[in-house]
Design a protein around this motif. Structure first.
Motif, PDB file in Angstrom:
ATOM      1  N   GLN A 264      41.127  43.798  36.530  1.00  0.00           N
ATOM      2  CA  GLN A 264      41.403  42.424  36.114  1.00  0.00           C
ATOM      3  C   GLN A 264      42.602  41.851  36.867  1.00  0.00           C
ATOM      4  N   GLN A 265      43.632  42.677  37.057  1.00  0.00           N
ATOM      5  CA  GLN A 265      44.818  42.227  37.801  1.00  0.00           C
ATOM      6  C   GLN A 265      44.438  41.780  39.208  1.00  0.00           C
ATOM      7  N   GLN A 266      43.602  42.553  39.871  1.00  0.00           N
ATOM      8  CA  GLN A 266      43.186  42.215  41.232  1.00  0.00           C
ATOM      9  C   GLN A 266      42.379  40.918  41.260  1.00  0.00           C
ATOM     10  N   LYS A 267      41.549  40.719  40.256  1.00  0.00           N
ATOM     11  CA  LYS A 267      40.730  39.501  40.201  1.00  0.00           C
ATOM     12  C   LYS A 267      41.606  38.267  39.952  1.00  0.00           C
ATOM     13  N   VAL A 268      42.633  38.413  39.135  1.00  0.00           N
ATOM     14  CA  VAL A 268      43.566  37.303  38.879  1.00  0.00           C
ATOM     15  C   VAL A 268      44.352  36.974  40.155  1.00  0.00           C
ATOM     16  N   LYS A 269      44.805  38.008  40.855  1.00  0.00           N
ATOM     17  CA  LYS A 269      45.537  37.794  42.106  1.00  0.00           C
ATOM     18  C   LYS A 269      44.654  37.116  43.151  1.00  0.00           C
TER      19      LYS A 269
END
Length: 338
Positions: A264-269
């Protein structure tokens, strides 16, 4: 089965039936409870590119992680006042916003290097600096000291000098005696003096009349602001000094980021990068069209010796108290980034 056990079994069965019925009747509400809430607060107005970019952020997340996030966009500073967002994010009361270098420098003094003239030389240089090792180091310091994590860099525009009367401007000495309107903070006034002019504080809403009456001889702003405020009606020249490449940073509450899965962190970034890319592309396109617009309005558009301005302004900063908080060698590393 005892009476009490039978009663508990019946109650549990009834509760399960009620819950199942609620899920069937209100599936969207049930699904929303499982989504990661991302509230966005920005002072941007709807027509601005850095307001529209949040819709790109939201759409990008919906495509990459359908149903996982609930992105709520609040424009016009309706959720939090401009400048209060970093504190709200640090406290966990807000997930996302865009914050300025001036906001960051209040708590991370070394970040003030990005508020100085001619440190960032252009939009491309801006992206290379912040997307490289320098950006990683500085963003890490921001996360450690502010509990806010920058995700991407948003180009706001390059500030130019706009003069009431034409003048042959090649080097900073050519601006001597020019009453140049600047925002009223000491940092802005210092920049105006470093450019060679007589920095004159004046509220933005008074600039048009000040130019018209001669209270001031010029003002500095990105070209889109010059058009929006119609300063071209009361000036005759734009000098493309490009003295400050302005930017803001899409940032997230570290508390909110750390609560997500790594995926999820990577998708937000990635969504933040897509949003800033959208803004940057459109803002650059708009700026490119404005030189012709001003020429059509009868203004002279000239380019000085930008290298002479850069060397003079950077020397002025290096000999000031501002540079004392900059990490040793950082300015040289930024200058060397190509």
């Amino acid at each position: 089965m005892t009476h009490s056990l039978l009663r508990r079994t019946l109650l549990a069965t009834a509760s399960a039936i009620v819950l199942m019925g609620a899920l069937l009747l209100y599936p969207q509400q049930a699904q929303a409870q499982n989504k990661v809430l991302l509230r966005v607060s920005t002072p941007a107005v709807p027509d601005d590119w850095h307001a529209k970019m949040w819709t790109v952020f939201k759409d990008n997340l919906e495509k990459s992680a359908p149903g996982e996030f609930d992105v709520q966009i609040n424009l016009n500073a309706t959720l939090f006042k401009q400048g209060t967002e970093p504190t709200a994010m640090a406290r966990g009361n807000l997930e996302l916003s865009s914050i300025s270098a001036f906001d960051i420098a209040k708590l991370v003094p070394e970040f003030s290097i990005f508020t100085a003239g001619y440190v960032i030389t252009g939009p491309e240089h801006q992206q290379k600096v912040f997307n490289g090792p320098i950006g990683a180091e500085m963003f890490k310091a921001v996360a450690e000291k502010m509990d806010v994590t920058p995700l991407s860099t948003v180009y706001l525009g390059t500030r130019q000098i706009n003069l009431r009367d034409p003048r042959n401007v090649k080097v900073p000495a050519d601006l001597k005696g020019i009453k140049l309107r600047m925002p009223s903070s000491k940092e802005w006034l210092f920049l105006g003096e470093a450019l060679g002019a007589t920095a004159t504080p004046l509220a933005f809403g008074e600039v048009y009349l000040g130019l018209k009456t001669g209270t001031i001889d010029g003002q500095d702003n990105p070209l889109p602001s010059v058009r929006a405020a119609k300063f071209y009606e009361v000036t005759k020249q734009i000098v493309l000094t490009s003295h400050l490449v302005d930017g803001i940073f899409i940032a997230i509450s570290s508390k909110a980021l750390n609560a997500m899965t790594p995926v999820q962190q990577q998708k937000v970034k990635a969504a933040a990068q897509a949003a800033s890319g959208y803004n940057n592309e459109n803002r650059l396109k708009e700026e490119g069209q404005l030189v012709d617009f001003f020429k059509q309005q009868g203004l002279q558009v000239t380019t000085p010796d930008v290298d002479a301005f850069r060397k003079s302004v950077q020397t002025t900063y290096q000999n000031s108290d501002y540079a004392k908080v900059w990490p040793k060698g950082l300015l040289e590393r930024i200058n060397a980034t190509k």
